[in-house]
Design a protein around this motif. Structure first.
Motif: not given
Length: 458
Positions: A137-139, A142-145, A153-155, A172-173
């Motif tokens: 969820q944290d990752v 962060e991607l959204d930010s 958008t993240k997508e 993500k890694q």
């Protein structure tokens, strides 16, 4: 057969043949899309705003093998190829045959550092029995930010990376390792750091002493020589990055991926600085740059800087003037008759100009006369003929015709003001010192992890 090697030797090693083959299509595609990639452009060109990642072909199918082993953790050739593609896509730097070794070196160093960080965090979690490593969820947050900062958008961001051959898992890694290590350093050491009032006052005193000096708004990339295998490697890598930025790679994206400075997370933004805050070699380069210029690589004691000068302002005590002009072009070889005719035309025009507001409209009615706004400048920086006029005119007045090598000019003084030497306030100084100390702690921590690590290649 396996053998042990130190990190510097590993960083300098070329990637395995399978990785080079996997990237061959990416290099060829980049060269086809940007045929000017091998040509130099003016270093004065300002880096453009961040662009979407460039498209690249999907990785070729290849038999996965071991690129490195870090304390028994394997880094595969697939992992390495993915990281090289991620560096290319997120930095905006198009790989070429010349820059590919740098990408491979940086990718391998980054992967090794991340493995060392995650190993250390897992060890601490096990010993102290509390959660440190970022959750999924944290990752995602962060991607959204990150996507929001890039107005997407993240997508959409992950889809763009997929077009460049980068899997979502590879991205993500990297994010997971970065935010886990950042939060661990802040959590463990941040509460223990104390920025004393004496430290803040010392900085304030230095800034006040420098108030009469010019100040520079800069962005920076710092290549750490100890991290990339020596000064020669750092210089070579910095020159390749400068070339790529001159050809369009966004400075902020390059800084985020390649800079070892604490400002990397902010796209290299170092804010306003005064002479003495950076190494002397950087100060000397800043004196020669104009706003919008990108420096050549600047070697310093422990690495290489690349500086982008975004803006410059005068120190306290300087006088700034705003000028406009009405001019007639006259080459240096103009005859005396031509000079006299131009002088008579400007003398007739001068009484009609009622200050700066009317200069352009009056000049527009006179054939052969061109009007223009000269902007704001320090009096000391003006050409001698214009400097004399600026010192003696009152605001709203127009000079007598001034002869230069290129023409005859009427100069109007539109404004005069004292430059304001601005300094950081108490909290800004405290935050800057806090960030610098945290960064120093993190670098020392990583040096210790590297020195005690067993790193193997095959």
């Amino acid at each position: 057969m396996m053998r042990r090697c130190n990190l510097t030797a590993l960083a300098a090693r070329s990637a395995t043949l399978s990785v080079v083959l996997a990237l061959a299509g990416l290099v060829a595609s980049a060269q086809a899309q940007n045929p000017a990639a091998a040509q130099q452009t003016s270093p004065e060109a300002a880096p453009p705003p961040a662009a979407a990642p460039a498209a690249a072909p999907q990785p070729k199918m290849l038999s996965e093998s071991v690129a490195a082993v870090v304390n028994d953790d394997i880094i595969s050739t697939y992992d390495l190829a993915q990281r090289v593609r991620l560096l290319a896509a997120t930095s905006g730097v198009q790989p070429t045959q010349e820059t590919l070794p740098q990408f491979e070196r940086e990718a391998l160093i980054s992967l090794i550092d991340e493995h060392l960080q995650m190993q250390e965090l897992k060890r601490v979690e096990k010993e102290q029995k509390f959660k440190i490593i970022a959750t999924d969820q944290d990752v995602e947050a962060e991607l959204d930010s990150m996507a929001k900062q890039n107005n997407t958008t993240k997508e959409q961001m992950l889809a763009a990376l997929a077009k460049a051959g980068v899997s979502a898992e590879a991205m993500k890694q990297q994010v997971k390792a970065q935010i886990s290590w950042r939060d661990w350093i802040r959590g463990r050491y941040g509460s223990r750091l104390r920025i004393g009032e004496d430290q803040i006052k010392a900085v304030q005193t230095m800034l006040q002493a420098d108030a009469s000096k010019p100040q520079y708004e800069v962005s920076e990339v710092f290549i750490d020589a100890s991290r990339v295998g020596g000064v020669n490697q750092a210089m070579q890598g910095a020159q390749q990055l400068v070339t790529q930025m001159q050809q369009g790679a966004p400075f902020a994206a390059v800084a985020r991926q390649f800079s070892a400075s604490p400002t990397a997370a902010a796209g290299g933004d170092a804010g306003w600085i005064s002479p003495g805050e950076m190494p002397p070699e950087v100060d000397a380069a800043l004196e020669q740059l104009r706003p919008g210029q990108l420096s050549a690589p600047i070697p310093v004691k422990d690495g290489v800087y690349i500086i982008y000068l975004r803006d410059k302002r005068s120190g306290a005590g300087q006088t700034l003037v705003s000028l406009k002009q009405a001019a007639i072009a006259l080459p240096q070889s103009a005859t005396q008759a031509d000079i006299e005719a131009a002088t008579a035309k400007l003398e007739a025009l001068r009484p009609q100009i009622k200050g700066c507001d009317s200069l352009e409209s009056v000049a527009a009615k006179a054939p052969g006369v061109v009007a223009g706004d000269l902007g704001e400048a320090e009096i000391s920086d003006l050409a001698p003929q214009f400097k004399d006029a600026a010192e003696h005119l009152q605001v709203g007045q127009v000079s007598q015709p001034i002869r230069t090598n290129v023409g005859l000019h009427l100069v109007a003084l539109c404004g005069r003001r004292a430059a304001n030497g601005q300094t950081l306030n108490h909290d800004e100084i405290e935050n800057r010192l806090y960030g610098q100390q945290l960064s120093m702690i993190s670098r020392r921590y990583m040096r210790d992890l590297r020195s005690s690590a067993t790193i193997e290649t095959r």
